[in-house]
Motif scaffolding. Structure first.
Motif, PDB file in Angstrom:
ATOM      1  N   SER A 140       0.822  -1.206   0.000  1.00 20.45           N
ATOM      2  CA  SER A 140       0.000   0.000   0.000  1.00 20.45           C
ATOM      3  C   SER A 140       0.859   1.261   0.000  1.00 20.45           C
ATOM      4  O   SER A 140       0.562   2.229  -0.712  1.00 20.45           O
ATOM      5  CB  SER A 140      -0.919  -0.006   1.225  1.00 20.45           C
ATOM      6  OG  SER A 140      -1.695   1.170   1.287  1.00 20.45           O
ATOM      7  N   ALA A 141       1.938   1.259   0.785  1.00 17.93           N
ATOM      8  CA  ALA A 141       2.825   2.428   0.808  1.00 17.93           C
ATOM      9  C   ALA A 141       3.497   2.637  -0.548  1.00 17.93           C
ATOM     10  O   ALA A 141       3.601   3.778  -1.027  1.00 17.93           O
ATOM     11  CB  ALA A 141       3.880   2.254   1.897  1.00 17.93           C
ATOM     12  N   LEU A 142       3.920   1.555  -1.187  1.00 13.90           N
ATOM     13  CA  LEU A 142       4.524   1.671  -2.519  1.00 13.90           C
ATOM     14  C   LEU A 142       3.517   2.191  -3.543  1.00 13.90           C
ATOM     15  O   LEU A 142       3.846   3.015  -4.403  1.00 13.90           O
ATOM     16  CB  LEU A 142       5.078   0.319  -2.959  1.00 13.90           C
ATOM     17  CG  LEU A 142       6.361  -0.155  -2.260  1.00 13.90           C
ATOM     18  CD1 LEU A 142       6.725  -1.563  -2.730  1.00 13.90           C
ATOM     19  CD2 LEU A 142       7.510   0.798  -2.532  1.00 13.90           C
ATOM     20  N   ARG A 143       2.289   1.715  -3.434  1.00 16.25           N
ATOM     21  CA  ARG A 143       1.256   2.173  -4.364  1.00 16.25           C
ATOM     22  C   ARG A 143       1.010   3.672  -4.218  1.00 16.25           C
ATOM     23  O   ARG A 143       0.893   4.405  -5.215  1.00 16.25           O
ATOM     24  CB  ARG A 143      -0.035   1.398  -4.117  1.00 16.25           C
ATOM     25  CG  ARG A 143      -1.187   1.769  -5.051  1.00 16.25           C
ATOM     26  CD  ARG A 143      -2.438   1.002  -4.654  1.00 16.25           C
ATOM     27  NE  ARG A 143      -2.890   1.352  -3.328  1.00 16.25           N
ATOM     28  CZ  ARG A 143      -3.641   2.430  -3.048  1.00 16.25           C
ATOM     29  NH1 ARG A 143      -4.013   3.241  -4.030  1.00 16.25           N
ATOM     30  NH2 ARG A 143      -4.022   2.683  -1.816  1.00 16.25           N
ATOM     31  N   ILE A 144       0.956   4.154  -2.970  1.00 19.68           N
ATOM     32  CA  ILE A 144       0.732   5.585  -2.733  1.00 19.68           C
ATOM     33  C   ILE A 144       1.882   6.413  -3.288  1.00 19.68           C
ATOM     34  O   ILE A 144       1.677   7.445  -3.942  1.00 19.68           O
ATOM     35  CB  ILE A 144       0.526   5.838  -1.228  1.00 19.68           C
ATOM     36  CG1 ILE A 144      -0.780   5.194  -0.751  1.00 19.68           C
ATOM     37  CG2 ILE A 144       0.513   7.335  -0.934  1.00 19.68           C
ATOM     38  CD1 ILE A 144      -0.966   5.227   0.745  1.00 19.68           C
ATOM     39  N   GLU A 145       3.128   5.960  -3.048  1.00 20.11           N
ATOM     40  CA  GLU A 145       4.283   6.712  -3.532  1.00 20.11           C
ATOM     41  C   GLU A 145       4.339   6.732  -5.056  1.00 20.11           C
ATOM     42  O   GLU A 145       4.643   7.768  -5.665  1.00 20.11           O
ATOM     43  CB  GLU A 145       5.575   6.096  -2.968  1.00 20.11           C
ATOM     44  CG  GLU A 145       5.729   6.238  -1.459  1.00 20.11           C
ATOM     45  CD  GLU A 145       5.842   7.683  -1.022  1.00 20.11           C
ATOM     46  OE1 GLU A 145       6.344   8.502  -1.819  1.00 20.11           O
ATOM     47  OE2 GLU A 145       5.443   7.989   0.107  1.00 20.11           O
ATOM     48  N   ILE A 146       4.036   5.602  -5.685  1.00 20.46           N
ATOM     49  CA  ILE A 146       4.052   5.540  -7.151  1.00 20.46           C
ATOM     50  C   ILE A 146       2.977   6.444  -7.741  1.00 20.46           C
ATOM     51  O   ILE A 146       3.200   7.155  -8.731  1.00 20.46           O
ATOM     52  CB  ILE A 146       3.888   4.083  -7.622  1.00 20.46           C
ATOM     53  CG1 ILE A 146       5.131   3.265  -7.260  1.00 20.46           C
ATOM     54  CG2 ILE A 146       3.656   4.013  -9.132  1.00 20.46           C
ATOM     55  CD1 ILE A 146       4.989   1.792  -7.514  1.00 20.46           C
ATOM     56  N   ASN A 147       1.787   6.441  -7.130  1.00 26.11           N
ATOM     57  CA  ASN A 147       0.717   7.314  -7.614  1.00 26.11           C
ATOM     58  C   ASN A 147       1.083   8.795  -7.461  1.00 26.11           C
ATOM     59  O   ASN A 147       0.759   9.623  -8.325  1.00 26.11           O
ATOM     60  CB  ASN A 147      -0.581   7.015  -6.869  1.00 26.11           C
ATOM     61  CG  ASN A 147      -1.180   5.684  -7.281  1.00 26.11           C
ATOM     62  OD1 ASN A 147      -0.947   5.204  -8.397  1.00 26.11           O
ATOM     63  ND2 ASN A 147      -1.942   5.073  -6.395  1.00 26.11           N
ATOM     64  N   GLN A 148       1.755   9.139  -6.368  1.00 25.29           N
ATOM     65  CA  GLN A 148       2.196  10.518  -6.191  1.00 25.29           C
ATOM     66  C   GLN A 148       3.237  10.909  -7.237  1.00 25.29           C
ATOM     67  O   GLN A 148       3.216  12.034  -7.761  1.00 25.29           O
ATOM     68  CB  GLN A 148       2.765  10.707  -4.780  1.00 25.29           C
ATOM     69  CG  GLN A 148       1.707  10.704  -3.689  1.00 25.29           C
ATOM     70  CD  GLN A 148       2.300  10.909  -2.306  1.00 25.29           C
ATOM     71  OE1 GLN A 148       3.517  10.932  -2.148  1.00 25.29           O
ATOM     72  NE2 GLN A 148       1.446  11.062  -1.308  1.00 25.29           N
TER      73      GLN A 148
END
Length: 246
Positions: A140-148
């Motif tokens: 989930s943290a990786l997904r948020i960072e990639i989306n940002q």
């Protein structure tokens, strides 16, 4: 007797006045203390928190800032050993994993069978499995960072902030030059070593670095203003403004 009492009272009042003057001088010294001077310095990148909190404030920050020298030295030494193993000795990751598994299985197998000859219980082999919650949190943290990152790239590609666009282009160009000089593993190792050296150096000499960075940023802004006046302001933007109005 009355004169003796008056002289004692005069001495007491002189002591109180001397204490008040010393306390006022102490307060003046506190106002001009290094802490107040530090607050007047503009921190690098507008930083308001200590370096430890900027790095996360947890165990990784303790490792990067060498709070525990044994752990930090062990981590850096392990990374150096892996880099020497894979880069200098040209050892492959799959080969290393297979050799470690072969050695571990052979030791456990021999130990388990040797216990029958020495009349001891076989060793307890623990069950190893990946817990679900930490894996989901990392994903989930990786997904948020990639989306940002995607959102930032989209915002820069839209042409709203020319300064940020040019900064990112220059950074990617420098990164491409570094990537052409060394492979990904060496680049990752250099970044890892910088994480273990630059924050410690900055925390130790942050006042000098921040003062120098403030002067450098002022000079960069001055040069950018000249470049904007001579080059960027002459770029025609009428078509882009007409499209936005339409």
């Amino acid at each position: 007797m009355a004169e003796h009492v008056e002289s004692v009272m005069e001495k007491i009042t002189e002591k109180f006045h001397g204490h008040d003057s010393s306390s006022s001088s102490d307060s003046d010294d506190e106002k001009s203390s290094p802490a107040s001077v530090k607050s007047e310095i503009n921190r690098l990148f507008g930083r308001q928190q200590p370096v430890h909190k900027v790095l996360g404030g947890g165990k990784p920050a303790d490792v990067f800032l060498w709070r525990n020298k044994k752990i930090s030295a062990s981590v850096l030494g392990g990374a150096t050993a892996l880099w020497v193993l894979f880069e200098l000795l040209e050892y492959h990751l799959l080969t290393l994993v297979c050799h470690i598994l072969i050695l571990s299985l052979a030791i456990l197998f021999l130990w388990s069978n040797a216990t029958t000859f020495i009349n001891k219980s076989p060793p307890h082999i623990p069950e190893v499995y990946l817990p679900e919650d930490p894996v989901l949190q990392i994903a989930s943290a990786l997904r948020i960072e990639i989306n940002q990152c995607f959102a930032v790239l989209r915002d820069m590609a839209s042409g709203r902030d020319l300064k940020k666009f040019l900064t990112v282009i220059a950074g990617l160009w420098i990164l491409s030059i570094a990537g052409s000089c060394c492979n990904f593993l060496t680049l990752f190792y250099i970044s890892f070593v910088l994480l273990h050296t630059v924050p410690v150096f900055y925390e130790k000499y942050e006042d000098q670095v921040d003062s120098f960075a403030e002067k450098a940023m002022a000079e960069i802004k001055k040069q950018y203003a000249v470049f904007d006046a001579k080059v960027l302001s002459k770029i025609p933007r009428g078509l882009l403004n007409d499209k936005k109005k339409a």
